[in-house]
Design a protein around this motif. Structure first.
Motif, short mmCIF file in Angstrom:
data_model
loop_
_atom_site.label_atom_id
_atom_site.label_comp_id
_atom_site.label_asym_id
_atom_site.label_seq_id
_atom_site.Cartn_x
_atom_site.Cartn_y
_atom_site.Cartn_z
N MET A 147 0.86 -1.19 0.00
CA MET A 147 0.00 0.00 0.00
C MET A 147 0.89 1.24 0.00
SD MET A 147 -3.11 -0.97 2.45
CE MET A 147 -4.07 -2.43 2.17
N THR A 148 1.55 1.45 -1.12
CA THR A 148 2.49 2.53 -1.24
C THR A 148 1.86 3.86 -0.83
OG1 THR A 148 3.48 1.37 -3.10
CG2 THR A 148 4.07 3.68 -2.84
N GLY A 149 2.53 4.55 0.06
CA GLY A 149 2.07 5.85 0.53
C GLY A 149 1.06 5.80 1.65
N ALA A 150 0.69 4.61 2.10
CA ALA A 150 -0.30 4.48 3.18
C ALA A 150 0.36 4.75 4.53
CB ALA A 150 -0.91 3.08 3.17
N THR A 151 -0.43 5.30 5.43
CA THR A 151 0.04 5.48 6.80
C THR A 151 -0.93 4.77 7.74
OG1 THR A 151 -1.13 7.58 7.00
CG2 THR A 151 1.17 7.69 6.38
N VAL A 157 -5.03 5.83 2.97
CA VAL A 157 -4.46 5.53 1.67
C VAL A 157 -4.97 6.58 0.68
CG1 VAL A 157 -4.20 3.79 -0.14
CG2 VAL A 157 -4.53 3.07 2.23
N GLU A 158 -4.05 7.38 0.15
CA GLU A 158 -4.39 8.45 -0.79
C GLU A 158 -5.53 9.32 -0.26
OE1 GLU A 158 -5.11 6.61 -4.58
OE2 GLU A 158 -3.09 5.82 -4.70
N GLY A 159 -5.46 9.66 1.02
CA GLY A 159 -6.44 10.55 1.64
C GLY A 159 -7.72 9.88 2.10
N GLU A 160 -7.87 8.60 1.84
CA GLU A 160 -9.07 7.87 2.24
C GLU A 160 -8.75 6.94 3.40
OE1 GLU A 160 -11.49 5.87 -0.67
OE2 GLU A 160 -10.68 7.14 -2.25
N LYS A 173 -9.18 3.59 5.42
CA LYS A 173 -9.53 2.21 5.12
C LYS A 173 -9.21 1.34 6.33
CE LYS A 173 -8.90 2.61 0.21
NZ LYS A 173 -8.77 1.89 -1.01
#
Length: 108
Positions: A63-67, A88-91, A93
Protein backbone atom coordinates in the motif's frame (compact mmCIF):
# COMPACT_ATOMS: atom_id res chain seq x y z
CA UNK A 1 -69.13 15.59 11.75
CA UNK A 2 -68.31 12.22 10.20
CA UNK A 3 -65.41 13.77 8.28
CA UNK A 4 -63.95 15.17 11.49
CA UNK A 5 -64.16 11.73 13.13
CA UNK A 6 -62.57 10.04 10.14
CA UNK A 7 -59.84 12.68 10.04
CA UNK A 8 -59.08 12.17 13.74
CA UNK A 9 -58.95 8.39 13.33
CA UNK A 10 -56.65 8.73 10.29
CA UNK A 11 -54.36 11.17 12.14
CA UNK A 12 -54.19 8.85 15.16
CA UNK A 13 -53.40 5.91 12.89
CA UNK A 14 -50.58 7.79 11.16
CA UNK A 15 -49.19 8.87 14.54
CA UNK A 16 -49.17 5.30 15.86
CA UNK A 17 -47.64 4.00 12.63
CA UNK A 18 -44.83 6.58 12.73
CA UNK A 19 -44.09 5.74 16.38
CA UNK A 20 -43.87 2.03 15.48
CA UNK A 21 -41.48 2.75 12.60
CA UNK A 22 -39.32 4.97 14.83
CA UNK A 23 -39.14 2.23 17.48
CA UNK A 24 -38.03 -0.30 14.85
CA UNK A 25 -35.33 2.06 13.53
CA UNK A 26 -34.02 2.65 17.06
CA UNK A 27 -33.96 -1.11 17.71
CA UNK A 28 -31.95 -1.74 14.52
CA UNK A 29 -29.48 1.03 15.37
CA UNK A 30 -29.05 -0.40 18.87
CA UNK A 31 -28.39 -3.89 17.46
CA UNK A 32 -25.78 -2.53 15.02
CA UNK A 33 -24.10 -0.58 17.80
CA UNK A 34 -23.97 -3.68 20.01
CA UNK A 35 -22.42 -5.73 17.17
CA UNK A 36 -19.73 -3.08 16.59
CA UNK A 37 -18.91 -2.92 20.29
CA UNK A 38 -18.65 -6.70 20.61
CA UNK A 39 -16.35 -6.91 17.58
CA UNK A 40 -14.16 -4.09 18.88
CA UNK A 41 -13.96 -5.75 22.28
CA UNK A 42 -12.25 -8.74 20.69
CA UNK A 43 -9.38 -6.49 19.58
CA UNK A 44 -7.07 -4.63 21.94
CA UNK A 45 -5.51 -1.37 20.80
CA UNK A 46 -1.74 -1.45 20.35
CA UNK A 47 0.82 1.21 19.55
CA UNK A 48 1.48 1.46 15.82
CA UNK A 49 5.21 1.49 16.53
CA UNK A 50 4.88 -1.88 18.31
CA UNK A 51 3.60 -3.68 15.19
CA UNK A 52 5.79 -6.56 13.96
CA UNK A 53 8.25 -5.59 11.23
CA UNK A 54 6.51 -7.97 8.79
CA UNK A 55 3.27 -6.01 9.19
CA UNK A 56 5.03 -2.66 8.71
CA UNK A 57 6.83 -3.99 5.63
CA UNK A 58 3.58 -5.30 4.11
CA UNK A 59 1.90 -1.91 4.54
CA UNK A 60 4.87 -0.11 2.95
CA UNK A 61 5.19 -2.62 0.09
CA UNK A 62 1.58 -3.38 -0.77
CA UNK A 63 0.00 0.00 0.00
CA UNK A 64 2.49 2.53 -1.24
CA UNK A 65 2.07 5.85 0.53
CA UNK A 66 -0.30 4.48 3.18
CA UNK A 67 0.04 5.48 6.80
CA UNK A 68 -1.20 3.49 9.76
CA UNK A 69 -3.27 5.65 12.12
CA UNK A 70 -4.32 3.02 14.66
CA UNK A 71 -3.83 -0.67 15.24
CA UNK A 72 -5.55 -3.38 17.24
CA UNK A 73 -4.55 -6.96 17.94
CA UNK A 74 -6.54 -10.13 18.58
CA UNK A 75 -5.06 -13.43 19.59
CA UNK A 76 -7.11 -16.59 19.36
CA UNK A 77 -6.42 -20.23 18.63
CA UNK A 78 -2.70 -19.54 18.36
CA UNK A 79 -3.20 -16.94 15.62
CA UNK A 80 -2.46 -13.24 15.95
CA UNK A 81 -4.52 -10.92 13.77
CA UNK A 82 -4.04 -7.17 13.44
CA UNK A 83 -6.77 -4.73 12.52
CA UNK A 84 -5.32 -1.58 10.97
CA UNK A 85 -6.84 1.83 10.38
CA UNK A 86 -5.01 3.13 7.32
CA UNK A 87 -5.00 6.35 5.34
CA UNK A 88 -4.46 5.53 1.67
CA UNK A 89 -4.39 8.45 -0.79
CA UNK A 90 -6.44 10.55 1.64
CA UNK A 91 -9.07 7.87 2.24
CA UNK A 92 -9.49 5.96 5.50
CA UNK A 93 -9.53 2.21 5.12
CA UNK A 94 -9.64 -0.74 7.46
CA UNK A 95 -7.49 -3.80 6.82
CA UNK A 96 -6.71 -7.08 8.53
CA UNK A 97 -3.30 -8.71 8.49
CA UNK A 98 -1.60 -11.56 10.31
CA UNK A 99 1.68 -11.33 12.23
CA UNK A 100 3.64 -12.56 9.19
CA UNK A 101 2.37 -9.76 6.94
CA UNK A 102 -0.27 -11.76 5.06
CA UNK A 103 -3.44 -9.78 4.28
CA UNK A 104 -6.70 -11.29 5.50
CA UNK A 105 -10.17 -10.78 4.05
CA UNK A 106 -12.34 -8.45 6.10
CA UNK A 107 -13.85 -10.25 9.06
CA UNK A 108 -17.62 -10.24 9.54
Amino acid sequence: MKRLGITLVAAAGMFLFSQNVQAQVEEIEEMESTEEISQEQEYKEVDVLALPQAVKDAVMTDMTGATTEKAWVKEEEGTTTYKLSLVVEGEKKEAFIDEEGNWIEEEK
